[in-house]
Design a protein around this motif. Structure first.
Motif, short mmCIF file in Angstrom:
data_model
loop_
_atom_site.label_atom_id
_atom_site.label_comp_id
_atom_site.label_asym_id
_atom_site.label_seq_id
_atom_site.Cartn_x
_atom_site.Cartn_y
_atom_site.Cartn_z
N ASP A 192 -3.87 -0.30 -18.88
CA ASP A 192 -3.29 -0.12 -17.54
C ASP A 192 -2.50 1.17 -17.45
O ASP A 192 -2.33 1.72 -16.36
N CYS A 193 -1.95 1.64 -18.56
CA CYS A 193 -1.02 2.76 -18.57
C CYS A 193 -1.19 3.58 -19.84
O CYS A 193 -1.71 3.09 -20.83
N ALA A 194 -0.69 4.82 -19.78
CA ALA A 194 -0.50 5.58 -21.02
C ALA A 194 0.82 5.15 -21.64
O ALA A 194 1.77 4.79 -20.93
N VAL A 195 0.87 5.15 -22.97
CA VAL A 195 2.07 4.69 -23.69
C VAL A 195 2.46 5.79 -24.67
O VAL A 195 1.74 6.05 -25.64
N LEU A 196 3.58 6.45 -24.39
CA LEU A 196 3.91 7.70 -25.06
C LEU A 196 5.27 7.62 -25.76
O LEU A 196 6.31 7.64 -25.11
N PRO A 197 5.28 7.53 -27.11
CA PRO A 197 6.57 7.58 -27.82
C PRO A 197 7.25 8.91 -27.53
O PRO A 197 6.61 9.97 -27.58
N PHE A 198 8.55 8.87 -27.19
CA PHE A 198 9.22 10.11 -26.78
C PHE A 198 10.71 9.96 -27.06
O PHE A 198 11.38 9.11 -26.47
N GLY A 199 11.23 10.79 -27.95
CA GLY A 199 12.67 10.81 -28.19
C GLY A 199 13.25 9.48 -28.61
O GLY A 199 14.32 9.09 -28.13
N GLY A 200 12.55 8.74 -29.45
CA GLY A 200 13.08 7.47 -29.94
C GLY A 200 12.82 6.30 -28.99
O GLY A 200 13.11 5.15 -29.31
N GLN A 201 12.30 6.60 -27.80
CA GLN A 201 11.94 5.53 -26.88
C GLN A 201 10.44 5.59 -26.63
O GLN A 201 9.73 6.44 -27.18
N THR A 202 9.93 4.70 -25.79
CA THR A 202 8.51 4.72 -25.46
C THR A 202 8.36 4.78 -23.95
O THR A 202 8.82 3.88 -23.23
N LEU A 203 7.75 5.88 -23.47
CA LEU A 203 7.49 6.03 -22.04
C LEU A 203 6.17 5.36 -21.70
O LEU A 203 5.21 5.39 -22.48
N VAL A 204 6.11 4.78 -20.51
CA VAL A 204 4.90 4.13 -20.00
C VAL A 204 4.57 4.81 -18.67
O VAL A 204 5.44 4.89 -17.79
N LEU A 205 3.36 5.35 -18.55
CA LEU A 205 3.00 6.22 -17.42
C LEU A 205 1.74 5.72 -16.74
O LEU A 205 0.75 5.40 -17.41
N THR A 206 1.78 5.68 -15.41
CA THR A 206 0.58 5.25 -14.69
C THR A 206 0.51 5.97 -13.36
O THR A 206 1.53 6.39 -12.81
N HIS A 207 -0.72 6.13 -12.85
CA HIS A 207 -0.92 6.76 -11.54
C HIS A 207 -2.02 6.01 -10.81
O HIS A 207 -3.09 5.77 -11.37
N ASP A 208 -1.75 5.63 -9.58
CA ASP A 208 -2.76 4.99 -8.73
C ASP A 208 -2.84 5.73 -7.41
O ASP A 208 -1.82 6.14 -6.86
N THR A 209 -4.06 5.86 -6.91
CA THR A 209 -4.31 6.50 -5.62
C THR A 209 -4.79 5.41 -4.66
O THR A 209 -5.56 4.53 -5.07
N ILE A 210 -4.35 5.49 -3.41
CA ILE A 210 -4.89 4.56 -2.41
C ILE A 210 -5.43 5.37 -1.22
O ILE A 210 -4.89 6.41 -0.86
N VAL A 211 -6.54 4.87 -0.66
CA VAL A 211 -7.29 5.60 0.36
C VAL A 211 -7.46 4.71 1.59
O VAL A 211 -7.84 3.54 1.46
N ALA A 212 -7.19 5.28 2.76
CA ALA A 212 -7.38 4.53 4.02
C ALA A 212 -8.82 4.07 4.12
O ALA A 212 -9.76 4.85 3.90
N GLY A 213 -9.02 2.81 4.44
CA GLY A 213 -10.37 2.26 4.57
C GLY A 213 -10.88 1.64 3.28
O GLY A 213 -11.81 0.83 3.29
N VAL A 214 -10.29 2.05 2.14
CA VAL A 214 -10.68 1.47 0.84
C VAL A 214 -9.59 0.52 0.34
O VAL A 214 -9.86 -0.63 0.00
N HIS A 215 -8.35 1.01 0.32
CA HIS A 215 -7.23 0.23 -0.22
C HIS A 215 -6.28 -0.28 0.86
O HIS A 215 -5.43 -1.11 0.60
N PHE A 216 -6.36 0.28 2.06
CA PHE A 216 -5.50 -0.19 3.15
C PHE A 216 -6.20 0.09 4.47
O PHE A 216 -7.12 0.94 4.53
N LEU A 217 -5.80 -0.62 5.52
CA LEU A 217 -6.39 -0.40 6.83
C LEU A 217 -5.72 0.81 7.47
O LEU A 217 -4.49 0.91 7.44
N PRO A 218 -6.50 1.74 8.04
CA PRO A 218 -5.91 2.96 8.59
C PRO A 218 -4.86 2.68 9.66
O PRO A 218 -3.93 3.46 9.83
N ASP A 219 -5.00 1.55 10.38
CA ASP A 219 -4.07 1.29 11.49
C ASP A 219 -2.99 0.28 11.13
O ASP A 219 -2.28 -0.22 12.00
N MET A 220 -2.82 -0.05 9.86
CA MET A 220 -1.75 -0.98 9.52
C MET A 220 -0.40 -0.26 9.50
O MET A 220 -0.33 0.97 9.49
N ASP A 221 0.67 -1.04 9.53
CA ASP A 221 2.02 -0.48 9.56
C ASP A 221 2.23 0.42 8.33
O ASP A 221 2.08 -0.04 7.19
#
Ligand SMILES: Nc1ncnc2c1ncn2[C@@H]1O[C@H](COP(=O)(O)OP(=O)(O)OP(=O)(O)O)[C@@H](O)[C@H]1O
Ligand SMILES: Cc1ncc(C[n+]2csc(CCOP(=O)(O)O)c2C)c(N)n1
Ligand SMILES: [Mg+2]
Length: 294
Positions: free
Chosen positions: A26-55
């Motif tokens: 689901d995400c990239a998991v990147l050890p960084f400075g003694g901690q672990t970063l978790v990174l993700t990116h999602d794109t949404i498109v009108a007509g595919v992921h949401f209705l163009p005329d919704m609020d």
């Protein structure tokens, strides 16, 4: 294979860093400075992921919640988000929904980008969510072990019904599961130390379980009647395939006492020919298991 899967397969040649997890998580998991970063990116498109005329406030909520859901699947606490926005004149309502969703998940806005869009184009929005792992090792899709129980934190099919209600003019409770999905952030953080595999259900519980089984090199046997649905019973088969559910799907050993309520819907068995058995019938990734692009 779908165009989406073909493209991601080709990208794997460029994604050799261990943080990319082979583009199988689901995400990239990147050890960084003694901690672990978790990174993700999602794109949404009108007509595919949401209705163009919704609020637009609901569009903003969906954009934030679907990304935070991927952090939840890793047991990661939000550090912040970056927003990619296309101007379309509806900024005021978008900002209201954005403010509400970021407050809900405690995720500060850290930056982003704003562009215009060509006449007639479908609005496309992106969000990068950055989290901090609260437990290591960070759970992946590949941790399902023989004998584990498969659980889900809540029902599927609610967004399918909610979109139908929204299309029918509802802007209240009947469409809320679609308009305002709830990322299971607190549950994911509580579960992370106890699970084998964990992921969020975005493309349908059967398809996502098949991905988990494939990543873990096991077969997962699912009892369809045990899966909680938020849809009329005759639509159970669709509810298991439609997606946009954003509950957490995870495995745990049978002796684990779960810190949150979840529904047992299957069990992990030795790898057979197919990644999942639905009520005993083998089903493969090529079968109609859930949502795919292209
Ligand atoms: N254009 C891309 N460039 C780099 N990696 C990509 C790209 N598209 C998808 N991936 C990677 O492929 C894997 C699968 O992506 P996918 O979007 O199906 O997963 P996901 O984020 O869990 O799904 P969802 O978006 O439904 O939550 C992830 O590791 C993702 O980072
Ligand atoms: C208007 C509208 N909204 C939603 C849907 C359903 N849907 C679209 S993408 C997706 C999976 C997650 O996407 P991704 O894998 O890109 O993150 C699902 C379940 C639809 N058919 N129509
Ligand atoms: Mg996901």
């Amino acid at each position: 294979m779908s165009a989406e899967l073909d493209f991601i397969a080709a990208l794997r040649a460029l994604a050799g860093d261990p943080a990319a997890r082979g583009l199988r998580d689901d995400c990239a998991v990147l050890p960084f400075g003694g901690q672990t970063l978790v990174l993700t990116h999602d794109t949404i498109v009108a007509g595919v992921h949401f209705l163009p005329d919704m609020d637009p406030a609901d569009i903003a909520w969906r954009l934030v919640a679907t990304n935070i859901s991927d952090l939840a699947a890793k047991g990661a606490a939000p550090v912040g988000v970056l927003l990619a926005y296309q101007l379309n004149g509806a900024e005021a309502r978008f900002l209201e929904g954005l403010r509400a969703a970021l407050a809900e998940y405690g995720a500060p806005l850290l930056g982003g980008d704003t562009v215009g869009m060509p006449d007639g184009a479908a609005q496309t929005l992106g969000l990068t969510a950055i989290g901090r792992a609260t437990h290591t090792p960070v759970p992946g899709r590949d941790g399902a072990a023989l004998g584990d129980i498969l659980y889900i934190t809540g029902p599927v099919g609610g967004a399918m019904i909610g979109l139908e209600a929204l299309r029918g003019g509802d802007n209240g409770a009947a469409s809320a599961a679609y308009r305002r999905p709830q990322a299971q952030l607190a549950a994911g953080i509580a579960l992370a130390p106890h699970v084998g595999a964990m992921m969020d259900v975005s493309d349908g519980v059967l398809l996502d379980a098949a991905r988990m089984a494939t990543a873990s090199r096991v077969t997962i046997a699912i009892d369809s009647a045990a899966v909680p649905i938020a849809a009329p019973e005759p639509r159970r088969a669709e509810a298991l395939r439609w997606g946009d559910d954003y509950h957490l799907l995870f495995t745990a050993a049978p002796d684990v006492v779960l810190p949150v309520h979840a529904h047992a819907i299957g069990r992990v068995i030795a790898a057979g020919k197919a990644p999942i058995l639905l009520d005993g019938a083998p089903l493969s990734l090529g079968d109609d298991l859930g949502f795919a692009h292209g």
